[in-house]
Motif scaffolding. Structure first.
Motif, PDB file in Angstrom:
ATOM      1  N   THR A 160       0.780  -1.200   0.118  1.00  0.00           N
ATOM      2  CA  THR A 160      -0.021   0.045  -0.046  1.00  0.00           C
ATOM      3  C   THR A 160       0.804   1.462  -0.103  1.00  0.00           C
ATOM      4  O   THR A 160       1.977   1.159   0.534  1.00  0.00           O
TER       5      THR A 160
ATOM      6  N   SER B 277       0.426   5.439  -2.055  1.00  0.00           N
ATOM      7  CA  SER B 277       0.448   6.214  -3.371  1.00  0.00           C
ATOM      8  C   SER B 277       1.552   6.642  -3.774  1.00  0.00           C
ATOM      9  O   SER B 277       1.792   7.183  -5.048  1.00  0.00           O
TER      10      SER B 277
ATOM     11  N   PHE C 182      -1.503  -1.063  -4.019  1.00  0.00           N
ATOM     12  CA  PHE C 182      -2.639  -0.171  -3.792  1.00  0.00           C
ATOM     13  C   PHE C 182      -2.468   1.081  -3.171  1.00  0.00           C
ATOM     14  O   PHE C 182      -1.723   1.444  -2.351  1.00  0.00           O
ATOM     15  N   SER C 183      -3.233   2.149  -3.823  1.00  0.00           N
ATOM     16  CA  SER C 183      -3.049   3.505  -3.431  1.00  0.00           C
ATOM     17  C   SER C 183      -3.667   3.534  -1.863  1.00  0.00           C
ATOM     18  O   SER C 183      -4.334   2.616  -1.439  1.00  0.00           O
TER      19      SER C 183
ATOM     20  N   ASP D 259      -6.320   4.332  -0.512  1.00  0.00           N
ATOM     21  CA  ASP D 259      -7.610   4.530  -0.348  1.00  0.00           C
ATOM     22  C   ASP D 259      -8.501   3.177   0.301  1.00  0.00           C
ATOM     23  O   ASP D 259      -8.298   2.053  -0.054  1.00  0.00           O
TER      24      ASP D 259
ATOM     25  N   ASP E 155     -11.436   2.108   0.854  1.00  0.00           N
ATOM     26  CA  ASP E 155     -12.326   1.023   0.419  1.00  0.00           C
ATOM     27  C   ASP E 155     -11.692   0.085  -0.510  1.00  0.00           C
ATOM     28  O   ASP E 155     -11.668  -1.059  -0.393  1.00  0.00           O
ATOM     29  N   GLN E 156     -10.761   0.721  -1.440  1.00  0.00           N
ATOM     30  CA  GLN E 156     -10.086  -0.200  -2.218  1.00  0.00           C
ATOM     31  C   GLN E 156      -9.151  -1.247  -1.350  1.00  0.00           C
ATOM     32  O   GLN E 156      -9.129  -2.509  -1.883  1.00  0.00           O
ATOM     33  N   CYS E 157      -8.581  -0.652  -0.327  1.00  0.00           N
ATOM     34  CA  CYS E 157      -7.500  -1.571   0.246  1.00  0.00           C
ATOM     35  C   CYS E 157      -8.234  -2.736   1.021  1.00  0.00           C
ATOM     36  O   CYS E 157      -7.827  -3.770   1.140  1.00  0.00           O
ATOM     37  N   THR E 158      -9.162  -2.323   1.722  1.00  0.00           N
ATOM     38  CA  THR E 158     -10.167  -3.339   2.313  1.00  0.00           C
ATOM     39  C   THR E 158     -10.474  -4.494   1.360  1.00  0.00           C
ATOM     40  O   THR E 158     -10.343  -5.564   1.803  1.00  0.00           O
ATOM     41  N   GLU E 159     -10.992  -4.238   0.200  1.00  0.00           N
ATOM     42  CA  GLU E 159     -11.439  -5.140  -0.606  1.00  0.00           C
ATOM     43  C   GLU E 159     -10.405  -5.889  -1.106  1.00  0.00           C
ATOM     44  O   GLU E 159     -10.574  -7.216  -1.250  1.00  0.00           O
ATOM     45  N   ALA E 160      -9.097  -5.152  -1.158  1.00  0.00           N
ATOM     46  CA  ALA E 160      -8.026  -5.985  -1.756  1.00  0.00           C
ATOM     47  C   ALA E 160      -7.548  -7.188  -0.740  1.00  0.00           C
ATOM     48  O   ALA E 160      -7.232  -8.063  -0.798  1.00  0.00           O
TER      49      ALA E 160
END
Lengths: 425, 425
Positions: free
Chosen positions: A189, A191, A230-231, A233, A235-240
């Motif tokens: 993780t 950015s 992952f950046s 973010d 939501d994105q990280c949680t999903e990942a």
């Protein structure tokens, strides 16, 4: 802001190991077993050698027939046969008889000594001249003298070295029961991270942690699975993380573990319902290393700083992988070394300095391998050990003894964190 | 019978190395580079860090504005922006201004210090309270402080460790120039040899050398190619060797090197027109190790005895593989250790005893790892070193220092055979 309470390294390691799980076993071809871990004890199922045999090329005889022989008192023996390695002499050697025997061949019945070829002289009429008295048992490799049936040659969890390949073959392991390698996922993780093939941009750096971890995972005995970058973010990280957990035995993330506004890992753990074992350790680098557990799987939140990430892996992830591979000494091997330089600055936290171990006339000496900051990349290149400097109010002087952790070792330590601090202060 | 004249180990190694050839280079993905050898120097092509950055979460400020601040003399700074890692602050920090900055982010223009988040207090109206005087440069990771552009981080021929993966990634090596692995063929001879999956038969043993060598080749850095097992038949073996030579960079055979009637290797070398470099070395085990050269390729005739075969590989084949992989220290690493036991029996030849190196409170100690005969299989299982006992008329006592050769090492030695004998007698 969240206030975190640091726990000692030993406690953190213990907490992690409470959740470590043993892996499973699989049969692999012997020729692919180098570097794997034995899934069961290697026990000799027969004596080695399996029969009395000749260690030399020469003649097998009855020692009693050589009594009194010398350079001045030679005798001619009747050669009644020849045994190549792998062949067996039918019959029994009798009075003043000899059998030509090759290295590794089974001793014929009746014979109890082997005369080396160099000490014999062929005579006409299938005879051979001997000139030395032989003792009973002379020049014989006896059945079982190397290994007795039942001997444990290597215990479950041992790293399979080239030297272990030989007894594995000798005892018929065309297929070797080996620990199945755990799959260790890596999710980066941040950015600021560029891929190694991207050109540099202002304010950004290349993602080095991931590739370092992929190699560390291999060295430790796992299968690395890179799950992407992952950046920052949430939501994105949680999903990942959720997707990743379905695919791996253990999940490593780098970055996002601090207490800053962009450090989402604590929130991700909360969202997915993982229970955090700890989020602050009294160590440098890597104090923000966070470990959580979710439905039987461990999640390691390693620092985004390369050196901190490196150390966090070796202290906490390596033993989980080795434990999974049945090791009884899953922790990084701890030994004592003499400090090769001063470490003047005291630190309340235990320090793990990337170091190079050198041997000087039988003494193990450890020196720092370079620039010592948690963000350092260069000092990792040469490091073959971590130098352990327990926290306290004083620094350390060259010549003092300190614990070192050997990075390339495959033997491991049982409980490396006992008595770390008081042993050399 | 042929009389062979033994040559010293150092001479044998030198003869072999005269025929060692450098290999070629290939580009491999970074994630597959662990355990390979660098085909060129790794040079930093930019400074690390590439810009001045913040090692902490906090506020970037001008240190001059914090002059005189303390717990009793706090001041409010205007927060004029926020920089996440990977982002860049446009503009310049002015008088009594602060920028919220995350770990790893580039320092904004004008700022020369970072106040840690823990020491600040947010105020209304986008302000932050500071209470400590900052020194210019405080809490900044300066451009190039880790590595300066132009620094050689690892030289050509270095083993790629996990720690080296990090700088490789940082300097953009998505593909790594690595030494192409040489193909090392293995051909076993001996009518007594059974495959590991065959049941034991009287007079026969299982072929353990081949599998041991396949692993040794991998550890040394080569690609093993098993070419089969041949009976003691001259025509068959000659044909096998000729076929093998077309497929490999180096050919190893085991067995058939002695002077017995069934030892065909000398004849095979003659038939194919290979020139023998030596066929007897003043060493135990492995004195019959034979090396020949044929049209630029080396042929190693290793002993059929497991321990002798093992030692022969590490002394003579390993450096050829490492040299091919560009190593500047291709030989097995030599260090000093304290002998942990007596070696009473004198031997005119230099002995290489399979040993286990243990560390005792900063001292390196070497003990034999088991049964010590050239035919031994069991002592290989635990060996992580070879103990070098130079030939002579006396034995060795526990507590004396001796040279050891470290089997699992990846750093190597330059010229390990200089001054071996006189160094401790």
């Amino acid at each position: 802001m969240e206030i975190r309470t640091p726990i000692p390294v030993s406690e953190a390691v213990s907490l992690v190991m409470e959740h470590a799980v043993r892996g499973s076993s699989e049969q692999i071809p012997l020729e692919e077993s180098y570097g794997r871990f034995l899934a069961q004890d290697l026990v000799a199922d027969h004596d080695v050698p399996p029969f009395d045999r000749s260690p030399y090329d020469g003649y097998a005889v009855r020692s009693v027939d050589t009594a009194g022989l010398s350079g001045d008192n030679r005798a001619a023996f009747q050669v009644v046969g020849e045994i190549g390695a792998g062949s067996v002499f039918e019959g029994e050697i009798g009075y003043m008889q000899a059998v030509r025997i090759m290295t590794g061949a089974k001793l014929p019945e009746g014979a109890d000594a082997v005369v080396m070829l160099e000490l014999t002289k062929p005579l006409a009429g299938s005879k051979v001249e001997l000139k030395r008295e032989m003792k009973p048992g002379e020049n014989i490799s006896f059945r079982g003298e190397d290994t007795r049936s039942g001997t444990v040659l290597a215990e479950k969890g041992s790293f399979i070295t080239p030297g272990l390949s030989a007894p594995l073959a000798a005892f018929g392991y065309a297929e070797v029961p080996a620990a199945k390698k755990p799959v260790i996922g890596v999710l980066a993780t941040g950015s600021e991270l560029l891929n190694p093939d991207e050109p540099l941009e202002d304010g950004k750096i290349r993602n080095s942690n991931t590739y370092m971890l992929l190699s560390q995972i291999k060295r430790a005995g796992g299968v690395p699975l890179y799950l992407g970058k992952f950046s920052d973010d949430l939501d994105q990280c949680t999903e990942a993380v959720q997707h990743a957990l379905a695919k791996v035995d253990v999940l490593l993330t780098t970055g996002g573990v601090s207490v800053g506004d962009y450090d989402y890992l604590p929130d991700i753990y909360k969202r997915i319902g993982a229970s955090v074992l700890f989020n602050k350790i009294a160590m440098r680098p890597g104090s923000v290393t966070t470990v959580a557990e979710h439905r039987g799987k461990l999640l390691f939140g390693l620092s985004g700083n390369p050196s901190a990430c490196f150390v966090g892996f070796e202290l906490f992830v390596r033993p989980v992988i080795r434990f999974c591979c049945f090791s009884r000494r899953p922790h990084i091997r701890k030994e004592k070394a003499v400090l090769g330089s001063d470490f003047e600055k005291a630190n309340p936290f235990t320090r793990f300095v990337r170091g190079t171990v050198v041997y000087e006339d039988g003494v193990i000496k450890a020196v720092p391998s370079g620039f010592d900051k948690s963000s350092a990349v260069s000092s990792l290149a040469d490091a073959n050990a971590l130098i352990v400097l327990p926290g306290g109010t004083r620094g350390y002087k060259a010549g003092m003894k300190a614990d070192i952790l050997l990075l390339d070792d495959q033997k491991g330590s049982d409980r490396p964190w006992e008595n770390t601090a008081p042993s050399f202060r």
